[in-house]
Design an enzyme around this catalytic site. Structure first.
Site, mmCIF file in Angstrom:
data_model
loop_
_atom_site.group_PDB
_atom_site.id
_atom_site.type_symbol
_atom_site.label_atom_id
_atom_site.label_comp_id
_atom_site.label_asym_id
_atom_site.label_seq_id
_atom_site.Cartn_x
_atom_site.Cartn_y
_atom_site.Cartn_z
ATOM 1 N N ARG A 115 42.291 104.550 -31.651
ATOM 2 C CA ARG A 115 41.630 104.466 -32.964
ATOM 3 C C ARG A 115 40.519 105.510 -33.061
ATOM 4 N NH1 ARG A 115 41.806 97.871 -32.521
ATOM 5 N NH2 ARG A 115 43.629 97.548 -33.834
ATOM 6 N N ARG B 74 36.662 88.164 -31.557
ATOM 7 C CA ARG B 74 37.631 87.883 -30.492
ATOM 8 C C ARG B 74 37.102 86.791 -29.575
ATOM 9 N NH1 ARG B 74 37.454 93.506 -31.249
ATOM 10 N NH2 ARG B 74 39.453 94.520 -31.672
ATOM 11 N N ASP C 207 41.380 100.969 -28.484
ATOM 12 C CA ASP C 207 40.131 101.465 -29.087
ATOM 13 C C ASP C 207 40.097 102.997 -29.045
ATOM 14 O OD1 ASP C 207 39.303 98.775 -29.282
ATOM 15 O OD2 ASP C 207 38.484 98.834 -27.256
ATOM 16 N N HIS D 162 36.548 95.110 -24.986
ATOM 17 C CA HIS D 162 37.416 95.340 -26.143
ATOM 18 C C HIS D 162 36.919 94.365 -27.204
ATOM 19 C CE1 HIS D 162 40.768 95.928 -28.761
ATOM 20 N NE2 HIS D 162 41.222 94.707 -28.598
#
Ligand code: NAI
Length: 305
Positions: free
Chosen positions: A148, A85, A145, A172
């Protein structure tokens, strides 16, 4: 009304979730006008089947965000397989700054939710560029997150996802910190139900989950879009939900001048309150390292972009 800037995969799917859950009318904005128009038209045609009366409008005219209570920014490049990212920093910072300029002009009283990655860096950029109070600018990352993390714990235990409570804090990104000691199944600590190896497995899967999807289908869509809708619901309905969101810290967790995911009360004023956890030494070390990762990216960012 909610304005979503960026009518790509995540922005359009978030709009669809928000309409389907009857949360708000949506204006979908994109520099690619046809994309915004087409997505809005497609959604409007689905309305009778999904049974929503909310209005959806697609446009590239940023003045249409006037009156928005919440502006959600999903504009920018998404990572490709193999990218982190953080590889998106300079390009997306430039886009975010240009979007924030429009937000300040047309929706000066809104709450501003960042989604564009790397989201913690973009939350910082948006906070600084907007001049808004810090409670009004926050980023979506760790809730995804956490979702998940919950999914993988439930799969490992073979129990309902609904009964899993958990928390992920930090960046993140690769340095996120799933808090194993705060995870429970209907109040029963996960540490008493899973072995050390099983815990390592679910933590590893949580950390790689975004990249795992991107490797297979090129991008993540359903999960981020669903989380955006959950946050929009918390804000517009003033639900004061406790969620880990990226927020600018001013001394909390002994950190300042950085935006990072920590548990917050999310309500009508955005970040109503930051909750400071007492972390065990291992989690605290990992959290501080995660903050350093974000700080490094901020330091390396091209300030002229
Ligand atoms: P996408 O490429 O499908 O859509 C991006 C859209 O942004 C495009 O339609 C593009 O025309 C538009 N855009 C670019 N510059 C713009 C500007 N200045 N103003 C308005 N629109 C502009 O990308 P996708 O998959 O929707 O992802 C969007 C962003 O969200 C990426 O940065 C991605 O990494 C991030 N993301 C963040 C997540 C999170 O948990 N925070 C989860 C998933 C994605």
């Amino acid at each position: 009304m909610i304005a979503i800037v960026g009518a790509g995969r995540v922005g359009s799917s978030a709009a669809y979730n928000i309409l389907g859950r009857h949360i708000s009318d949506v204006v979908l904005l994109d520099v690619a006008e046809n994309v915004a128009l087409g997505e809005a038209l497609d959604m409007m045609q689905a309305a009778p089947a999904i049974e929503f009366d909310g209005k959806i409008k697609g446009t590239s005219d940023f003045s249409m965000m006037k009156g928005s209570e919440l502006v959600i920014v999903t504009a920018g490049q998404a990572r490709q397989p193999g990218m982190s990212r953080m590889d998106l920093v300079n390009r997306n910072a430039k886009i975010v700054k240009s979007v924030v300029k429009e937000v300040v002009e047309y929706a000066p009283d809104c709450l501003l939710m960042m989604v564009t990655n790397p989201v913690d860096v973009m939350t910082y950029v948006a906070y600084k560029a907007s001049g808004f109070e810090r409670n009004r600018v926050f980023g979506m990352g760790n809730i995804l997150d956490t979702l998940r993390f919950r999914s993988y714990i439930s799969a490992e235990l073979g129990v309902s996802r609904e009964d899993i409570r958990a928390l992920v804090i930090g960046e993140h990104g690769d340095s996120m910190v799933p808090l194993v000691n705060f995870a429970s199944v209907s109040g029963i600590p996960v540490t008493t139900l899973l072995s050390k190896e099983q815990i390592e497995k679910v933590v590893g899967l949580t950390k790689s989950s975004g990249a795992d999807v991107i490797k297979l289908k090129g991008s993540t869509v359903y999960a981020p879009a669903a989380v955006i809708a959950i946050m929009a619901d918390a804000v517009l309905r003033g639900r004061n939900r406790v969620m880990s969101v990226s927020t600018y810290l001013e001394g909390e967790y002994e950190l300042s001048d950085v935006a990072i995911g920590v548990p917050c009360v999310l309500g009508r004023n955005g970040v109503e309150r930051i909750i400071e956890l007492k972390l065990d030494s291992e989690s605290e070390k990992a959290f501080k390292e995660s903050a350093s990762t974000i700080r490094d990216a901020l330091l390396k960012m091209d300030k002229t972009a």
